[in-house]
Enzyme design. Structure first.
Site, PDB file in Angstrom:
ATOM      1  N   GLY A 320       0.925  -1.226   0.175  1.00  0.00           N
ATOM      2  CA  GLY A 320      -0.006   0.003  -0.194  1.00  0.00           C
ATOM      3  C   GLY A 320       0.716   1.237   0.393  1.00  0.00           C
ATOM      4  N   SER A 321      -0.063   2.339   0.626  1.00  0.00           N
ATOM      5  CA  SER A 321       0.890   3.579   0.810  1.00  0.00           C
ATOM      6  C   SER A 321       2.832   3.764   1.399  1.00  0.00           C
ATOM      7  CB  SER A 321       0.758   4.720   1.711  1.00  0.00           C
ATOM      8  OG  SER A 321      -1.333   4.090   0.361  1.00  0.00           O
ATOM      9  N   THR A 322       2.413   2.204   2.265  1.00  0.00           N
ATOM     10  CA  THR A 322       4.030   2.431   3.371  1.00  0.00           C
ATOM     11  C   THR A 322       5.194   2.189   1.074  1.00  0.00           C
ATOM     12  OG1 THR A 322       4.379   0.066   2.940  1.00  0.00           O
ATOM     13  CG2 THR A 322       3.339   1.058   4.517  1.00  0.00           C
ATOM     14  N   PHE A 323       4.496   1.800  -0.407  1.00  0.00           N
ATOM     15  CA  PHE A 323       5.942   1.974  -0.680  1.00  0.00           C
ATOM     16  C   PHE A 323       6.119   3.066  -1.553  1.00  0.00           C
ATOM     17  CE2 PHE A 323       6.226   0.573  -5.235  1.00  0.00           C
ATOM     18  CZ  PHE A 323       7.449  -0.261  -5.116  1.00  0.00           C
ATOM     19  N   LYS A 324       5.406   4.517  -1.476  1.00  0.00           N
ATOM     20  CA  LYS A 324       5.542   5.746  -2.144  1.00  0.00           C
ATOM     21  C   LYS A 324       7.003   6.188  -1.859  1.00  0.00           C
ATOM     22  CE  LYS A 324       0.356   6.626  -2.345  1.00  0.00           C
ATOM     23  NZ  LYS A 324      -1.116   7.041  -1.572  1.00  0.00           N
TER      24      LYS A 324
END
Lengths: 638, 387
Positions: A320-324
């Protein structure tokens, strides 16, 4: 007549001499055979006779201990008393067992089994009557020994995990050797010998096992031991000191205990030492040491929340957004974006015939790098990822430790998946689609990571070094234990300034008003954390759903269709020391569900650290601020 | 010298008892005592240094047997000549009796209990057959032995007890009876080609006879041919015996220190495999010494035979010596894996009363031949009045 008789005598004499000569030849044959056996072949037969006579018995070595980083025992060997009966030493097996039954409860089944076993073995072979006697029972049997002829109390060792379920996933367990594991090592064939089947017990099994001693005994043809000829004691296995902090580990388990299924990792960002590794639900490894019951095994295997699985290393989730951070860093490093370059978010982005939504309906407006992470704006990443391209993103992901094994000393680690164009061509035989880059940029689609990888990624962002996690303080090999040479991890090959910008953005998430993780911040001075939330979808949201009911809230969905809640963070912000990742399966929003757990774990890690350094953490007014929630973005990001 | 015709009272060849005792072959007695002494020692060792349960009983039997041996030795050879057929028929009737008794339901009991001692008719037959055949061939001239018709009665004399013993089934004793009988035929001068014919016939009959062997007997032969085939079953005895002997080496492991024997890897160490135990504890040196004693005894038998002046005595002497030799050879060859396992004990050394008796009685006869060697006896036997 007499001359006839002398004819007869001459014939007799001739024939007798021939007969005598024949006997002589036969007797010479016997002598020759004797010479052959006793002189020419003597050495061979001497060896065979010794093989008959001398039996080598292995003395199993005590298994090495496992402790936490401060020496608290995690896996030990407990004295295990069992009672045995020798048929030839008792006048009446049944009577002896009946008397024993009155002293310690055996039950009719046991008596029947022992009676059967006793008759199947030779009369001098001890047969186990009961295992795992308490000290009290041992004492009672000992006092009544005169009435119990033929009974022997024998002390063995069995593995014991004093912390029970707290460390099941990292420690693993030992159990009896299975048919498949026999590799010719006679030690494995000893009755009652156990080997590591999971966790550290499995990975360092050879080092923990030690070397067997031997006892040479003289036996007769029936196998009865006549006397001991020689005895050589073995060496016990090495003690393995783990990097885990028992207090933090216990706390992590407790913190996850109200979730259905979750995992957490805390590690030192400088040296990769894993301080806590929790996977919930868990199980009691002690159940395995003496043979797990069929019922318990089935209940563990059939449990939908998979207690036997160590989700921190073999659970894979869309990040999810932790990949951003990874996408942003790839853009910065490639020079494709600048920190202040702004993109406009109106809530969605159209590419070809497809529309890609931001989690926030109506959009975020103009976003720069800092704000895109702070608010977790999806459209910003749709925009920049088209420019960066999936292969550059994947390269950065690998640099940060995603898509490959972290190399942690645990079995069955999963490497997750970071897709590239080539990967799709080879594995799926299809061309990479532009839209897939957009999906990947928000950590969805093909991207899969383990919680441990996310923690490693966070540690690398915080330290700028290619840290790798590990579970033992020292290097453990089958040959022994050697101290780790102050493990210096190489630099990440990423500009320090860019890393600092990413860290600053993460600081914005938790420590600036309206940051998605602001509610989960650490208020204690000097202990603040910087993090990033993630909420990963496990189902497809259809156009129809958006247009009719609107995107369904998690609470309205069955458990297994709810979003995974993720949160990663490091602390303290100013001088990072610890990284933490938490994934709550189908838990809902990352910042509201996973965030508080990360906060508590990082706070606890720092408090324990201060307490151990003699600095009182009591005067830090952290708890007061924990739940004071200023007006902020109440909604989780998508 | 003219043929003499006499009554016992006025026998010119009469020798007083005291003189006969002096004429007794004391060297032979000494050799027999030495062999038995070795037996006692080995039985003492087999019982892990105890006279019980074997050594002491064996000594008592030896004492009784030795006394009987001397009584027989000083008895006039002509009395044995006269008793030859009688004893043969008694033995044959007893053999038939135990055969019938066995069939009726006494199982494998092949002896008759005489209270102090159990008489095994097959053992009695071993001696009686030698006596009867010697008596028969004593009466035949060289020419007579060439006639087939005159060979039929002695062949029947061998065949009848052999068949009965084989039915028991006791292969070892059967072999001893046939081989012992064959020796007498040979010494009496039966033509070589006739032996060749019988031997050839016997070889041809092996495939047929094979079918009549019991399962365990077949196994023994098969195991002999390939002992490693079945190391824990039938081949176990021979394999362990060879290990015991071989590990004994040149000088052995020492008295009562044989690991194979004392840890029970060696089966039947007090009976059929006692030579193995001796070989393990005293090595090649001990085994050779024992063999040398046997050779001396056998050589002694030959000397006695060759010095004897009457055909009966000569035949009896070589007959009993040959039976003795066969015991020794079959037993030692068996424990060394040269021939299949047949239950033949080592004479004078193995534990067992009946064999001890048989051997001592036959040595009594041998000594009787020696003491009365100068007596000439006519072909018809001396006192039936005919010349």
């Amino acid at each position: 007549m007499w001359h006839r008789d002398s004819d007869r005598f001459r014939l007799f004499t001739r024939r007798a001499l021939m007969l005598g000569a024949g006997k002589g030849i036969l007797l010479t044959g016997l002598a020759a055979r004797m010479y052959y056996l006793q002189v020419l072949e003597s050495d061979r037969y001497q060896t065979l006779a010794d093989e008959n006579r001398i039996s080598h018995r292995l003395l199993p070595p005590p298994r090495g201990l496992v402790t936490d980083r401060f020496g608290a025992p995690l896996a030990v060997n407990r004295q295990n008393y069992h009672i045995m009966i020798v048929r030839e030493q008792t006048p009446d097996v049944r009577r002896t067992l009946e008397i024993l039954d009155q002293i310690i409860d055996l039950g009719p089944d046991t008596i029947e089994r022992v009676e059967r076993d006793v008759l199947r073995r030779r009369s001098f072979v001890p047969v186990t009557v009961r295992d795992n006697l308490t000290w009290d029972e041992v004492a009672r049997v000992g006092i009544n020994a005169p009435d119990l002829p033929g009974l022997i109390i024998d002390a063995g060792r069995s593995r014991d995990y004093p912390e029970g379920p707290h460390l099941a996933h990292s420690l693993g367990y030992v159990a009896a050797v299975s048919e498949k594991e026999l590799n010719g090592d006679p030690l494995l064939e000893l009755p009652g010998f156990t080997i590591g089947k999971s966790g550290v017990e499995k990975v360092y099994d050879l080092a923990l096992r030690g070397t067997a001693g031997t006892s040479q005994v003289e036996v007769n043809a029936l196998g009865r031991v006549i006397r001991e000829l020689e005895r050589e004691e073995g060496d016990s296995g090495n003690t393995v000191v783990m990097t885990l902090d028992l207090d933090l580990q216990r706390y992590a388990n407790q913190r996850l205990s109200d979730k259905e299924s979750a995992s957490a990792v805390v590690m030192d960002i400088h040296n990769g030492e894993v301080l806590a590794l929790a996977s919930h639900p868990t199980y009691d490894p002690n159940a395995f040491t003496n043979g797990i019951s069929h019922k318990l095994w089935n209940s563990l295997v059939n449990n939908p929340y998979a207690p036997l699985s160590n989700k921190a290393v073999n659970g894979t989730y869309a990040p999810g957004s932790t990949f951003k951070m990874c996408v942003a860093l790839a853009g910065l490093e490639a020079g494709i974006i600048t920190p202040n370059q702004k993109f406009f978010c109106n809530g969605h982005l159209d590419l070809g015939n497809s529309r890609f939504h931001c989690w926030k309906r109506g959009g975020h407006g103009w976003m720069n790098l800092h704000d895109s992470i702070k608010h977790s704006c999806d459209v910003y990443y749709y925009e920049i990822s088209q420019k960066i391209g999936i292969d550059r993103i994947a390269a950065m992901a690998r640099k940060l430790g995603l898509g490959e094994d972290t190399g942690i000393d645990l079995p069955n680690e999963r490497s997750g998946l970071i897709p590239t164009k080539d990967w799709k061509e080879i594995q799926l035989g299809k061309r990479w689609q532009g839209g897939e880059t957009l999906i990947a940029s928000i950590g969805q689609g093909y991207v899969l990571t383990t919680p441990l990888q996310l923690c490693t990624m966070t540690a690398r962002l915080a330290s700028g070094k290619a840290v790798r996690p590990h579970l033992t303080r020292d290097k453990v090999t089958p040959e022994g234990v050697t101290s780790r040479q102050a493990e210096e991890f190489p630099e990440l090959q990423v500009s320090r300034a860019n890393l600092a910008r990413i860290r600053d953005s993460m600081n914005g998430v938790t420590n600036e008003l309206r940051g998605t993780g602001y509610r989960a911040r650490i208020s204690a001075k000097g202990m603040e954390m910087a993090g990033k939330s993630g909420t990963s979808q496990v189902r497809r949201i259809t156009m129809r759903e958006r247009q009719t009911t609107g995107v369904l809230e998690n609470d309205a969905l069955p458990w297994k269709y709810r979003d995974h809640a993720l949160f990663v963070a490091f602390a303290p912000v100013d001088n990072p020391r610890y990284a933490c990742a938490v994934v709550v399966e189908h838990g809902g929003g990352g910042s509201s569900v996973a965030g508080p757990i990360v906060r508590d774990l990082l706070l606890k890690a720092q408090e324990l650290q201060s307490a151990r350094q003699g600095i009182s953490a009591a005067n830090q007014p952290n708890s007061a601020n924990l739940h004071s929630t200023p007006a902020s973005n109440n909604q989780d990001e998508g | 010298m003219a043929a003499s015709k006499y009554r016992i009272g006025e026998d010119p060849d009469y020798v007083p008892i005291g003189r006969r005792l002096l004429l007794l072959n004391w060297t032979l007695v000494l050799l027999i005592a030495a062999l038995s002494g070795i037996g006692f020692a080995m039985l003492y060792s087999a019982a892990n240094g105890s006279l019980q349960p074997w050594a002491e009983r064996q000594m008592m039997r030896f004492a009784v047997g030795a006394a009987l041996m001397i009584v027989i030795a000083v008895t006039d050879i002509r009395i044995w000549l006269k008793l030859a057929y009688f004893s043969y028929f008694v033995a044959l009737i007893l053999l038939i009796a135990v055969e019938i008794k066995g069939d009726i339901g006494m199982g494998a009991q092949r002896w008759i209990n005489l209270g102090f001692f159990q008489l095994q008719p097959s053992e009695l037959m071993k001696i009686s057959l030698v006596l009867a055949l010697a008596r028969y061939f004593h009466g035949l001239t060289v020419e007579d032995t060439g006639r087939i018709t005159l060979l039929i009665p002695p062949i029947l004399m061998v065949a009848a007890p052999s068949a009965l013993v084989l039915r028991q089934p006791d292969l070892g004793t059967t072999l001893l009876l046939i081989a012992g009988g064959g020796v007498i035929f040979w010494l009496a001068g039966v033509r070589v080609w006739k032996f060749a014919l019988v031997l050839g016939g016997a070889l041809a009959a092996i495939p047929i006879g094979w079918q009549f062997l019991r399962e365990y007997q077949k196994n023994r032969v098969l195991t002999f041919l390939n002992p490693e085939n079945d190391p824990l079953g039938a081949g176990y005895h021979i394999t362990q015996s060879k290990i015991a002997l071989g590990s004994g080496g040149l000088f052995g492991k020492g008295f009562m220190l044989g690991s194979q024997s004392h840890l029970n890897f060696l089966p039947e160490k007090q009976t059929d495999f006692i030579f193995t135990m001796l070989g393990e504890e005293f090595g090649l040196v001990g085994g050779m010494a024992l063999l040398a004693l046997y050779v001396l005894v056998i050589a002694y038998g030959y000397v006695i035979a060759l010095r004897c002046q009457n055909q009966f005595g000569r035949l009896v002497a070589i007959g009993v010596t040959s039976t003795f030799f066969l015991y020794v050879f079959i037993n030692i060859a068996m424990v060394m894996g040269l021939i299949p396992v047949v239950g033949v004990p080592l004479p004078l050394v193995s534990y067992g009363g009946t064999v001890m008796m048989t051997i001592l009685v036959s040595f009594g006869l041998l000594m009787s031949v020696s003491i009365h060697r100068d007596i000439r006896i006519s072909r018809q036997g001396n006192d039936d009045g005919r010349t």
